[in-house]
Design a protein around this motif. Structure first.
Motif, PDB file in Angstrom:
ATOM      1  N   LEU A   1      12.025   6.373  -3.786  1.00 32.65           N
ATOM      2  CA  LEU A   1      11.996   6.699  -2.325  1.00 32.65           C
ATOM      3  C   LEU A   1      12.611   8.164  -2.166  1.00 32.65           C
ATOM      4  CD1 LEU A   1      13.236   3.218  -0.683  1.00 32.65           C
ATOM      5  CD2 LEU A   1      10.982   4.110  -1.041  1.00 32.65           C
ATOM      6  N   SER A   2      13.275   8.421  -2.895  1.00 32.64           N
ATOM      7  CA  SER A   2      13.753   9.817  -2.788  1.00 32.64           C
ATOM      8  C   SER A   2      12.840  10.793  -3.047  1.00 32.64           C
ATOM      9  CB  SER A   2      15.389  10.062  -3.790  1.00 32.64           C
ATOM     10  OG  SER A   2      16.177   9.220  -3.268  1.00 32.64           O
ATOM     11  N   GLY A   3      12.176  10.889  -4.489  1.00 33.64           N
ATOM     12  CA  GLY A   3      11.363  11.796  -4.941  1.00 33.64           C
ATOM     13  C   GLY A   3       9.947  11.609  -4.454  1.00 33.64           C
ATOM     14  N   ASP A   4       9.568  10.691  -3.871  1.00 34.14           N
ATOM     15  CA  ASP A   4       8.072  10.479  -3.355  1.00 34.14           C
ATOM     16  C   ASP A   4       7.874  10.088  -1.783  1.00 34.14           C
ATOM     17  OD1 ASP A   4       5.256   9.562  -2.736  1.00 34.14           O
ATOM     18  OD2 ASP A   4       5.412   8.443  -4.744  1.00 34.14           O
ATOM     19  N   GLU A   5       7.731  11.338  -1.195  1.00 31.56           N
ATOM     20  CA  GLU A   5       7.625  11.185   0.210  1.00 31.56           C
ATOM     21  C   GLU A   5       6.747  10.182   0.694  1.00 31.56           C
ATOM     22  OE1 GLU A   5       7.233  14.274   4.364  1.00 31.56           O
ATOM     23  OE2 GLU A   5       6.962  15.172   2.175  1.00 31.56           O
ATOM     24  N   ASP A   6       5.389  10.232   0.205  1.00 31.67           N
ATOM     25  CA  ASP A   6       4.551   9.229   0.490  1.00 31.67           C
ATOM     26  C   ASP A   6       5.047   7.877   0.638  1.00 31.67           C
ATOM     27  OD1 ASP A   6       2.644  11.188   1.262  1.00 31.67           O
ATOM     28  OD2 ASP A   6       1.616  10.908  -0.330  1.00 31.67           O
ATOM     29  N   ARG A   7       5.708   7.559  -0.567  1.00 32.56           N
ATOM     30  CA  ARG A   7       6.122   6.094  -0.694  1.00 32.56           C
ATOM     31  C   ARG A   7       7.321   5.832   0.317  1.00 32.56           C
ATOM     32  NH1 ARG A   7       8.537   2.822  -5.876  1.00 32.56           N
ATOM     33  NH2 ARG A   7       8.611   0.734  -4.806  1.00 32.56           N
ATOM     34  N   ARG A   8       8.087   6.830   0.517  1.00 28.03           N
ATOM     35  CA  ARG A   8       9.293   6.834   1.536  1.00 28.03           C
ATOM     36  C   ARG A   8       8.715   6.426   2.885  1.00 28.03           C
ATOM     37  NH1 ARG A   8      11.611  10.993   0.144  1.00 28.03           N
ATOM     38  NH2 ARG A   8      11.288  12.652   1.718  1.00 28.03           N
ATOM     39  N   LEU A   9       7.795   7.158   3.329  1.00 23.52           N
ATOM     40  CA  LEU A   9       6.922   7.109   4.702  1.00 23.52           C
ATOM     41  C   LEU A   9       6.378   5.574   4.753  1.00 23.52           C
ATOM     42  CD1 LEU A   9       5.160  10.398   5.206  1.00 23.52           C
ATOM     43  CD2 LEU A   9       6.916   9.642   6.579  1.00 23.52           C
ATOM     44  N   ARG A  10       5.623   4.949   3.775  1.00 21.46           N
ATOM     45  CA  ARG A  10       5.373   3.799   3.899  1.00 21.46           C
ATOM     46  C   ARG A  10       6.473   2.500   3.803  1.00 21.46           C
ATOM     47  NH1 ARG A  10       1.793   5.741  -0.232  1.00 21.46           N
ATOM     48  NH2 ARG A  10       3.173   4.587  -2.033  1.00 21.46           N
ATOM     49  N   PHE A  11       7.599   2.956   2.884  1.00 23.07           N
ATOM     50  CA  PHE A  11       8.734   1.956   2.997  1.00 23.07           C
ATOM     51  C   PHE A  11       9.028   1.772   4.263  1.00 23.07           C
ATOM     52  CE2 PHE A  11      13.188   1.021   2.811  1.00 23.07           C
ATOM     53  CZ  PHE A  11      13.085  -0.031   1.918  1.00 23.07           C
ATOM     54  N   PHE A  12       9.389   2.834   5.000  1.00 20.87           N
ATOM     55  CA  PHE A  12      10.236   2.928   6.272  1.00 20.87           C
ATOM     56  C   PHE A  12       9.042   2.685   7.755  1.00 20.87           C
ATOM     57  CE2 PHE A  12      13.345   5.155   3.694  1.00 20.87           C
ATOM     58  CZ  PHE A  12      14.608   4.317   4.203  1.00 20.87           C
ATOM     59  N   GLU A  13       8.057   2.724   7.194  1.00 23.38           N
ATOM     60  CA  GLU A  13       7.026   2.490   8.436  1.00 23.38           C
ATOM     61  C   GLU A  13       7.394   1.524   9.383  1.00 23.38           C
ATOM     62  OE1 GLU A  13       2.083   2.429   9.053  1.00 23.38           O
ATOM     63  OE2 GLU A  13       2.996   1.936   7.307  1.00 23.38           O
ATOM     64  N   PRO A  14       7.721   0.063   9.033  1.00 19.16           N
ATOM     65  CA  PRO A  14       8.026  -0.816   9.994  1.00 19.16           C
ATOM     66  C   PRO A  14       9.395  -0.629  10.814  1.00 19.16           C
ATOM     67  CG  PRO A  14       7.601  -1.645   7.762  1.00 19.16           C
ATOM     68  CD  PRO A  14       7.708  -0.542   7.536  1.00 19.16           C
ATOM     69  N   LEU A  15      10.271   0.268  10.238  1.00 13.45           N
ATOM     70  CA  LEU A  15      11.274   0.617  10.853  1.00 13.45           C
ATOM     71  C   LEU A  15      11.251   1.879  11.816  1.00 13.45           C
ATOM     72  CD1 LEU A  15      13.800   0.247   7.830  1.00 13.45           C
ATOM     73  CD2 LEU A  15      13.182  -1.456   9.657  1.00 13.45           C
ATOM     74  N   GLY A  16      10.446   2.912  11.055  1.00 12.54           N
ATOM     75  CA  GLY A  16      10.442   4.136  12.125  1.00 12.54           C
ATOM     76  C   GLY A  16       9.810   5.323  11.133  1.00 12.54           C
ATOM     77  N   ARG A  17       9.457   6.442  11.560  1.00 12.01           N
ATOM     78  CA  ARG A  17       9.180   7.482  10.707  1.00 12.01           C
ATOM     79  C   ARG A  17      10.392   8.433  10.334  1.00 12.01           C
ATOM     80  NH1 ARG A  17       4.555  10.308   9.597  1.00 12.01           N
ATOM     81  NH2 ARG A  17       4.964  12.464   9.153  1.00 12.01           N
ATOM     82  N   PRO A  18      10.566   8.476   9.243  1.00 11.45           N
ATOM     83  CA  PRO A  18      11.689   9.466   8.424  1.00 11.45           C
ATOM     84  C   PRO A  18      11.346  10.740   8.938  1.00 11.45           C
ATOM     85  CG  PRO A  18      10.758   8.046   6.887  1.00 11.45           C
ATOM     86  CD  PRO A  18       9.967   7.829   7.910  1.00 11.45           C
ATOM     87  N   VAL A  19      12.208  11.486   9.492  1.00 14.75           N
ATOM     88  CA  VAL A  19      12.283  12.892   9.730  1.00 14.75           C
ATOM     89  C   VAL A  19      13.458  13.751   9.051  1.00 14.75           C
ATOM     90  CG1 VAL A  19      11.521  12.562  12.327  1.00 14.75           C
ATOM     91  CG2 VAL A  19      13.863  12.713  11.596  1.00 14.75           C
ATOM     92  N   ASN A  20      14.140  13.017   8.546  1.00 15.50           N
ATOM     93  CA  ASN A  20      15.003  14.171   7.481  1.00 15.50           C
ATOM     94  C   ASN A  20      15.632  12.903   6.389  1.00 15.50           C
ATOM     95  OD1 ASN A  20      16.855  16.248   6.921  1.00 15.50           O
ATOM     96  ND2 ASN A  20      18.523  14.678   7.205  1.00 15.50           N
ATOM     97  N   ALA A  21      15.856  13.745   5.032  1.00 16.99           N
ATOM     98  CA  ALA A  21      16.460  12.725   4.010  1.00 16.99           C
ATOM     99  C   ALA A  21      17.561  13.389   3.387  1.00 16.99           C
ATOM    100  CB  ALA A  21      15.352  12.267   3.092  1.00 16.99           C
ATOM    101  N   ASP A  22      18.814  12.662   3.178  1.00 17.37           N
ATOM    102  CA  ASP A  22      19.745  13.292   2.727  1.00 17.37           C
ATOM    103  C   ASP A  22      20.173  12.521   1.244  1.00 17.37           C
ATOM    104  OD1 ASP A  22      22.544  13.922   1.997  1.00 17.37           O
ATOM    105  OD2 ASP A  22      23.124  14.517   4.041  1.00 17.37           O
ATOM    106  N   LEU A  23      20.045  13.364   0.299  1.00 18.17           N
ATOM    107  CA  LEU A  23      20.400  12.704  -0.898  1.00 18.17           C
ATOM    108  C   LEU A  23      21.684  13.146  -1.676  1.00 18.17           C
ATOM    109  CD1 LEU A  23      16.691  14.035  -2.767  1.00 18.17           C
ATOM    110  CD2 LEU A  23      17.496  11.743  -1.132  1.00 18.17           C
ATOM    111  N   THR A  24      22.694  13.300  -0.742  1.00 13.97           N
ATOM    112  CA  THR A  24      23.845  13.464  -1.432  1.00 13.97           C
ATOM    113  C   THR A  24      24.523  12.338  -2.408  1.00 13.97           C
ATOM    114  OG1 THR A  24      24.500  14.699   0.535  1.00 13.97           O
ATOM    115  CG2 THR A  24      26.487  13.850  -0.453  1.00 13.97           C
TER     116      THR A  24
END
Length: 475
Positions: free
Chosen positions: A396-419
């Motif tokens: 999910l951290s390295g693949d933006e498309d997969r991240r968008l699909r994963f969070f789609e039921p919850l909302g659209r990701p606008v920022n990702a912090d990988l600390t």
């Protein structure tokens, strides 16, 4: 040697430690201390433990291992981890704490302390590198130099004498959920000396894994019922080794650990606070101190505290989302003079919470409400394979498309912090954070939202989504 270092010390299943692995790491630690000039052969090293069924045997094996490397173990018995660290540091000596902290009784661990405090990641790497070559059959029993159990506990209680102004806690009724915490006796003594009426509750002869960062519904119910039935002004407890606090207000609500940390920062007028990325996003706005964010784990917090000192800050504290507070400088409050204690402590945040609320003439709930922190929640998916969690977060951290699909039921990701893990801000402003635990097979989930209901709902929906897409999850 399946046991490994997590966010705070060596951790593993009991059988992965008693097979000689814990002893091998104790030998490696002793050898590392001697090789780096932090201890000489014949030096004393202090040994403490929690109340787990396996802790006495692991302590026995570690004591023998230390003797085999030329050190002299001093018995400190069952006591809070910060009490052991304080006792050893005050004598310029190293220490080992046998504890699995808040994880279940089928697991355990070892925490390592140099003469100046917790080991860091460089020390961990050195110990981990030496240990495999030192694995052997369980060592024979070793002679203990002496028993310092009473002195170590008494010194910890004395540390806080005078911290609370005389009369401030008069009439205060505080419940103490004792369960199997190594800190129960110290908390009862410290709060009693401060003037509170302490009501002991729920002692247990078997180990109960109380996690103060993800408090179970059963623990919340127990605490809420006690507060209501006994008309308490609050209730306190700590995890297995007493370095993480739990504070419940007069309404029966558990106060989040990062809120406790913020109260400490304000009460002590800190000029720098160091806290992991998992702590509430409102910390920066809640105090005037410089805020430094780190990865999860006390070694990272301590590193950040050291950086703050190097920048000239003079009142530096650290805290984690579990509520454990660390101090980088001596602290003077009332007639108490507290030596720096750069390891998690449950007592300081407990005292500060009640003292700050009382000084302001407020209840605990009102004082916490005035912090105006965003509503945050946390939970975990238990028995979730670490490798599965790591793979999911990496994908999910390295693949933006997969991240968008994963969070789609919850909302659209606008920022990702990988600390540390994956912390996503959604287009609604809500926050979701996924992080595989470094201590146990669990996936931690944190959230922030406009209300508690929404924050908890966001965690539940995220957990359901994780279970949908994680093919290796057996649940």
């Amino acid at each position: 040697m399946a046991a490994k270092f997590g966010t705070s010390g060596l951790r593993g299943l009991v059988g992965e430690l008693t097979d000689g692995t814990a002893a091998a790491h104790a030998r490696a630690f002793a050898r590392h201390l001697i090789e780096t000039g932090q201890a000489a052969r014949g030096a004393q090293i202090y040994l403490g433990r929690d109340r787990r069924a396996s802790s006495p045997e692991i302590a026995r094996q570690c004591a023998a291992a230390l003797v085999a490397e030329g050190l002299k173990p001093v018995e400190c018995g069952v006591l809070p981890t910060p009490a052991l660290a304080l006792h050893a540091m005050g004598r310029g000596a190293a220490a080992l704490m046998i504890t699995g902290s808040h994880i279940p009784d089928d697991r355990n661990g070892v925490k390592f302390y140099r003469p100046d405090g917790e080991i860091d990641k460089h020390d961990e790497a050195a110990i981990a590198g030496l240990a495999p070559g030192l694995v052997s059959d369980a060592p024979t029993p070793a002679a203990i130099l002496r028993d310092d159990s009473a002195a170590a506990l008494a010194g910890f209680v004395a540390r806080y004498r005078g911290f609370v102004p005389e009369g401030l806690f008069a009439g205060l009724r505080i419940g103490l959920y004792e369960h199997s915490s190594a800190a129960s006796a110290a908390l009862a003594a410290i709060l009693g000396e401060a003037g509170a009426e302490v009501i002991g509750l729920g002692p247990s002869s078997v180990f109960i894994p109380v996690d103060t960062e993800a408090v179970s519904e059963e623990t919340r119910r127990l605490a809420g019922d006690w507060v209501a039935e006994l008309s308490l002004d609050g209730l306190v407890s700590a995890d297995g080794d007493g370095d993480r606090p739990m504070v419940v207000d007069e309404t029966g609500r558990v106060i989040r650990g990062d809120a406790l940390g913020l109260i400490v920062a304000r009460h002590l007028d800190a000029d720098a606070v160091v806290t992991p990325i998992t702590s509430n996003s409102g910390i920066e706005a809640g105090c005037t101190a410089d805020a430094i964010r780190t990865r999860v784990g006390s070694p990272y917090v301590i590193s950040g505290m050291t950086e703050a000192l190097q920048k000239g800050r003079q009142r530096v504290i650290g805290f984690e989302a579990n509520g454990g507070v660390l101090t980088a400088n001596p602290v003077a409050v009332g007639s108490a003079r507290l030596a720096a204690l750069p390891t998690r402590d449950s007592v300081l945040p407990i005292l500060c919470a009640f003292a700050a609320a009382r000084a302001a003439g407020e209840t605990l709930s009102a004082h916490v409400a005035e912090l105006a922190l965003p509503v945050a929640a946390s939970d975990r998916i238990e028995h979730f394979p670490t490798a599965t969690g790591q793979a999911l977060v990496a994908d999910l951290s390295g693949d933006e498309d997969r991240r968008l699909r994963f969070f789609e039921p919850l909302g659209r990701p606008v920022n990702a912090d990988l600390t540390d893990g994956l912390r996503v801000t959604l287009d609604s402003g809500a926050i979701v954070h996924l992080r595989p635990s470094g201590n146990a097979p669990e996936l931690r989930i944190y959230s922030e939202a406009p209300s508690e209901e929404l924050a908890l709902d966001l965690i539940a929906r995220t957990a359901a989504r994780v279970c949908e897409v994680a093919p290796d999850y057996p649940g």
